[in-house]
Motif scaffolding. Structure first.
Motif, PDB file in Angstrom:
ATOM      1  N   ILE A 171     -18.986  -1.555   7.900  1.00 34.15           N
ATOM      2  CA  ILE A 171     -19.683  -2.779   7.515  1.00 34.15           C
ATOM      3  C   ILE A 171     -18.699  -3.771   6.895  1.00 34.15           C
ATOM      4  O   ILE A 171     -17.979  -3.432   5.957  1.00 34.15           O
ATOM      5  CB  ILE A 171     -20.809  -2.467   6.509  1.00 34.15           C
ATOM      6  CG1 ILE A 171     -21.728  -1.386   7.076  1.00 34.15           C
ATOM      7  CG2 ILE A 171     -21.592  -3.726   6.185  1.00 34.15           C
ATOM      8  CD1 ILE A 171     -22.361  -1.736   8.398  1.00 34.15           C
ATOM      9  N   PRO A 172     -18.646  -4.998   7.411  1.00 34.15           N
ATOM     10  CA  PRO A 172     -17.774  -6.012   6.803  1.00 34.15           C
ATOM     11  C   PRO A 172     -18.284  -6.432   5.433  1.00 34.15           C
ATOM     12  O   PRO A 172     -19.495  -6.420   5.177  1.00 34.15           O
ATOM     13  CB  PRO A 172     -17.839  -7.178   7.803  1.00 34.15           C
ATOM     14  CG  PRO A 172     -19.140  -7.001   8.516  1.00 34.15           C
ATOM     15  CD  PRO A 172     -19.372  -5.520   8.590  1.00 34.15           C
ATOM     16  N   LEU A 198     -24.000 -18.747   5.196  1.00 31.84           N
ATOM     17  CA  LEU A 198     -23.243 -17.855   6.075  1.00 31.84           C
ATOM     18  C   LEU A 198     -23.761 -16.423   5.988  1.00 31.84           C
ATOM     19  O   LEU A 198     -23.849 -15.715   6.995  1.00 31.84           O
ATOM     20  CB  LEU A 198     -21.755 -17.901   5.719  1.00 31.84           C
ATOM     21  CG  LEU A 198     -21.042 -19.227   5.956  1.00 31.84           C
ATOM     22  CD1 LEU A 198     -19.600 -19.154   5.451  1.00 31.84           C
ATOM     23  CD2 LEU A 198     -21.064 -19.602   7.436  1.00 31.84           C
ATOM     24  N   PHE A 199     -24.082 -15.988   4.787  1.00 28.73           N
ATOM     25  CA  PHE A 199     -24.550 -14.623   4.589  1.00 28.73           C
ATOM     26  C   PHE A 199     -25.874 -14.371   5.306  1.00 28.73           C
ATOM     27  O   PHE A 199     -26.168 -13.248   5.724  1.00 28.73           O
ATOM     28  CB  PHE A 199     -24.712 -14.332   3.090  1.00 28.73           C
ATOM     29  CG  PHE A 199     -24.785 -12.873   2.763  1.00 28.73           C
ATOM     30  CD1 PHE A 199     -23.641 -12.121   2.644  1.00 28.73           C
ATOM     31  CD2 PHE A 199     -26.016 -12.252   2.583  1.00 28.73           C
ATOM     32  CE1 PHE A 199     -23.691 -10.773   2.351  1.00 28.73           C
ATOM     33  CE2 PHE A 199     -26.082 -10.894   2.286  1.00 28.73           C
ATOM     34  CZ  PHE A 199     -24.919 -10.154   2.173  1.00 28.73           C
ATOM     35  N   SER A 200     -26.662 -15.438   5.462  1.00 25.51           N
ATOM     36  CA  SER A 200     -27.984 -15.293   6.086  1.00 25.51           C
ATOM     37  C   SER A 200     -27.943 -15.333   7.607  1.00 25.51           C
ATOM     38  O   SER A 200     -28.928 -14.986   8.263  1.00 25.51           O
ATOM     39  CB  SER A 200     -28.919 -16.403   5.592  1.00 25.51           C
ATOM     40  OG  SER A 200     -28.494 -17.670   6.093  1.00 25.51           O
ATOM     41  N   GLY A 241     -25.285 -12.102  13.158  1.00 23.06           N
ATOM     42  CA  GLY A 241     -24.096 -12.020  14.001  1.00 23.06           C
ATOM     43  C   GLY A 241     -22.811 -12.332  13.268  1.00 23.06           C
ATOM     44  O   GLY A 241     -21.735 -12.308  13.866  1.00 23.06           O
ATOM     45  N   LEU A 242     -22.913 -12.626  11.975  1.00 23.90           N
ATOM     46  CA  LEU A 242     -21.701 -12.937  11.214  1.00 23.90           C
ATOM     47  C   LEU A 242     -21.276 -11.720  10.386  1.00 23.90           C
ATOM     48  O   LEU A 242     -20.320 -11.028  10.726  1.00 23.90           O
ATOM     49  CB  LEU A 242     -21.926 -14.153  10.315  1.00 23.90           C
ATOM     50  CG  LEU A 242     -20.654 -14.751   9.713  1.00 23.90           C
ATOM     51  CD1 LEU A 242     -19.802 -15.371  10.809  1.00 23.90           C
ATOM     52  CD2 LEU A 242     -20.983 -15.793   8.671  1.00 23.90           C
ATOM     53  N   LEU A 243     -22.008 -11.441   9.322  1.00 24.49           N
ATOM     54  CA  LEU A 243     -21.652 -10.324   8.458  1.00 24.49           C
ATOM     55  C   LEU A 243     -22.494  -9.078   8.704  1.00 24.49           C
ATOM     56  O   LEU A 243     -22.180  -8.013   8.187  1.00 24.49           O
ATOM     57  CB  LEU A 243     -21.788 -10.747   6.993  1.00 24.49           C
ATOM     58  CG  LEU A 243     -20.852 -11.871   6.560  1.00 24.49           C
ATOM     59  CD1 LEU A 243     -21.178 -12.313   5.154  1.00 24.49           C
ATOM     60  CD2 LEU A 243     -19.404 -11.430   6.655  1.00 24.49           C
ATOM     61  N   ASN A 244     -23.560  -9.214   9.488  1.00 20.95           N
ATOM     62  CA  ASN A 244     -24.391  -8.049   9.754  1.00 20.95           C
ATOM     63  C   ASN A 244     -24.042  -7.367  11.076  1.00 20.95           C
ATOM     64  O   ASN A 244     -24.738  -6.465  11.520  1.00 20.95           O
ATOM     65  CB  ASN A 244     -25.882  -8.435   9.755  1.00 20.95           C
ATOM     66  CG  ASN A 244     -26.181  -9.548  10.750  1.00 20.95           C
ATOM     67  OD1 ASN A 244     -25.340  -9.923  11.548  1.00 20.95           O
ATOM     68  ND2 ASN A 244     -27.398 -10.070  10.689  1.00 20.95           N
ATOM     69  N   ASN A 299     -18.312 -17.211  15.806  1.00 23.50           N
ATOM     70  CA  ASN A 299     -19.606 -17.333  15.123  1.00 23.50           C
ATOM     71  C   ASN A 299     -19.472 -18.151  13.849  1.00 23.50           C
ATOM     72  O   ASN A 299     -20.312 -19.015  13.548  1.00 23.50           O
ATOM     73  CB  ASN A 299     -20.160 -15.949  14.792  1.00 23.50           C
ATOM     74  CG  ASN A 299     -20.729 -15.238  16.002  1.00 23.50           C
ATOM     75  OD1 ASN A 299     -20.915 -15.851  17.046  1.00 23.50           O
ATOM     76  ND2 ASN A 299     -20.993 -13.952  15.864  1.00 23.50           N
ATOM     77  N   TYR A 300     -18.420 -17.883  13.079  1.00 23.32           N
ATOM     78  CA  TYR A 300     -18.197 -18.627  11.833  1.00 23.32           C
ATOM     79  C   TYR A 300     -18.033 -20.117  12.122  1.00 23.32           C
ATOM     80  O   TYR A 300     -18.612 -20.961  11.420  1.00 23.32           O
ATOM     81  CB  TYR A 300     -16.960 -18.096  11.114  1.00 23.32           C
ATOM     82  CG  TYR A 300     -16.469 -18.994  10.008  1.00 23.32           C
ATOM     83  CD1 TYR A 300     -17.093 -19.012   8.764  1.00 23.32           C
ATOM     84  CD2 TYR A 300     -15.386 -19.852  10.208  1.00 23.32           C
ATOM     85  CE1 TYR A 300     -16.656 -19.857   7.751  1.00 23.32           C
ATOM     86  CE2 TYR A 300     -14.930 -20.692   9.201  1.00 23.32           C
ATOM     87  CZ  TYR A 300     -15.578 -20.694   7.978  1.00 23.32           C
ATOM     88  OH  TYR A 300     -15.129 -21.537   6.989  1.00 23.32           O
ATOM     89  N   ILE A 301     -17.248 -20.440  13.126  1.00 20.91           N
ATOM     90  CA  ILE A 301     -17.022 -21.855  13.452  1.00 20.91           C
ATOM     91  C   ILE A 301     -18.340 -22.536  13.794  1.00 20.91           C
ATOM     92  O   ILE A 301     -18.631 -23.647  13.324  1.00 20.91           O
ATOM     93  CB  ILE A 301     -16.014 -21.985  14.612  1.00 20.91           C
ATOM     94  CG1 ILE A 301     -14.616 -21.539  14.155  1.00 20.91           C
ATOM     95  CG2 ILE A 301     -15.962 -23.421  15.132  1.00 20.91           C
ATOM     96  CD1 ILE A 301     -13.603 -21.462  15.267  1.00 20.91           C
ATOM     97  N   GLU A 302     -19.155 -21.879  14.608  1.00 16.54           N
ATOM     98  CA  GLU A 302     -20.451 -22.467  14.974  1.00 16.54           C
ATOM     99  C   GLU A 302     -21.323 -22.679  13.741  1.00 16.54           C
ATOM    100  O   GLU A 302     -21.930 -23.752  13.567  1.00 16.54           O
ATOM    101  CB  GLU A 302     -21.171 -21.549  15.968  1.00 16.54           C
ATOM    102  CG  GLU A 302     -20.580 -21.561  17.361  1.00 16.54           C
ATOM    103  CD  GLU A 302     -21.394 -20.736  18.327  1.00 16.54           C
ATOM    104  OE1 GLU A 302     -21.338 -21.039  19.540  1.00 16.54           O
ATOM    105  OE2 GLU A 302     -22.081 -19.795  17.881  1.00 16.54           O
TER     106      GLU A 302
END
Length: 378
Positions: free
Chosen positions: A31-32, A45-47, A50-53, A362-365
């Protein structure tokens, strides 16, 4: 050529053994973890899905940092991708090589975001081709900036660029902004490229002409320490590639660099930097050189959101050298760590895509979406 053949043969042998042993599909979720100061952007971002989950699932053989690093060095999933090269003239009568990713089946809009990618120390456009491809499929225009003399580019003047020199990045950003006005630009830096990106963002602050940035396997401000603790085999690999670059440009560099001393005697990155960059920039000591090239020297002035991605088993950038407290202090700096992943690798399968690439795009988007929504709300 022989070294590349040997490395490819070794990789093929490892793949064959893995398939035969039926351990290819053995995965365990990693898990990141996000390290950041609480802010509206961090909550956003946390929500986002596809980013942190999205867990990192390396196969059994890739749960070792050294194996990950080895695969990341030799494996190139997109050897056939194509780029259009463009040369920009600089004020010191040299050139900077830009490689624009070609994606003939994908139609990009005039206002599509642009990702400017700075590869690792000895990398080129092909080494980041998978980032370019995914970014383009998501509606982004991708371009790679090559350090002078790298990426099979040529030199017009006896001038190379150190990792903390931001002049070429500034030239490129001004050119891109004039060619594509009113377009959101995002910087991506890989290892040494991240040091250049950090230096640029800090030096130019709110006038950086970028909306966001991503760094992978950043070395932060411990480059002198890095030179002492880097694994010897990896260091030799880097030095061989750097020396080949010098040999390709020996005619123009011969009068300004002691090539004999560099090629024959310099078998440490610290010695190489002293023989090449310290003398080229007229800096007397290695300590003064790295103080001038410290990527975090102007971190206080970074004005855009920056996502940093690091693995905790990186044999080059060890966990002790990651400044975790930095990300608890600055609300626009975000760090994502995973327990495994090696150095600049993050592969889930030997012949697959890097997990970090999906995280980057994903982060950039999401961050561009957040910026647009924030403007609308005001």
């Amino acid at each position: 050529m022989f070294i590349q053949f040997l490395l490819n043969w070794m990789l093929s042998w490892i793949c064959a053994v893995m398939i035969k042993a039926k351990i290819w599909k053995i995965h365990r979720d990693i898990i990141p973890v996000l390290h950041s100061k609480e802010s509206s952007l961090s909550k956003y971002l946390f929500s986002k899905r596809g980013l942190l989950n999205r867990p990192f699932r390396p196969s059994f053989i890739l749960r070792n940092g050294y194996v990950q690093t080895f695969v990341g060095v030799i494996y190139n999933p997109l050897e056939d991708c194509q780029f259009d090269r463009e040369y920009l003239r600089t004020t010191d009568k040299s050139v900077v090589a830009l490689d624009w990713f070609k994606q003939p089946t994908e139609k990009l809009k005039r206002n599509s975001p642009i990702i400017l990618i700075s590869p690792r120390l000895t990398g080129d456009a092909l080494s980041v081709g998978n980032i370019c491809e995914l970014g383009t499929l998501r509606g982004m225009r991708a371009v790679v900036i090559n350090r002078r003399g790298h990426g099979s580019s040529f030199l017009l003047s006896p001038s190379l660029t150190s990792i903390g020199d931001t002049r070429d990045t500034r030239k490129v950003m001004e050119y891109i902004s004039s060619k594509y006005p009113n377009v959101k630009n995002v910087g991506i830096g890989i290892v040494a490229g991240s040091a250049t990106l950090f230096s640029y963002l800090g030096e130019f602050g709110s006038s950086s002409l970028m909306k966001a940035a991503v760094t992978v396997s950043s070395s932060y401000d411990n480059t002198e320490i890095l030179c002492e603790q880097i694994p010897k085999l990896y260091e030799i690999y880097l030095l061989i590639n750097l020396k080949l670059m010098l040999l390709r440009n020996w005619k123009i560099l011969n009068k300004f660099i002691d090539l004999k001393a560099t090629l024959v005697k310099s078998w440490k990155l610290k010695e190489f930097d002293y023989q090449v960059y310290c003398k080229m920039y007229g800096i007397e000591t290695f300590e003064a050189f790295w103080q001038r090239n410290d990527p975090m020297r102007d971190v206080d002035d970074i004005a855009v959101p920056v996502l940093c991605i690091n693995s905790l088993d990186d044999p080059v950038i060890v966990e002790e050298n990651i400044p975790f407290d930095l990300f608890q202090f600055y609300p626009n700096l975000f760090l994502v760590t995973v327990a495994k992943g090696g150095h600049c690798a993050f592969y889930e399968n030997v012949c697959g895509d890097s997990w970090a690439i999906t995280l980057i795009i994903n982060y950039i988007e999401y961050v561009l979406e957040f910026i647009s929504n924030s403007k609308l709300s005001h």
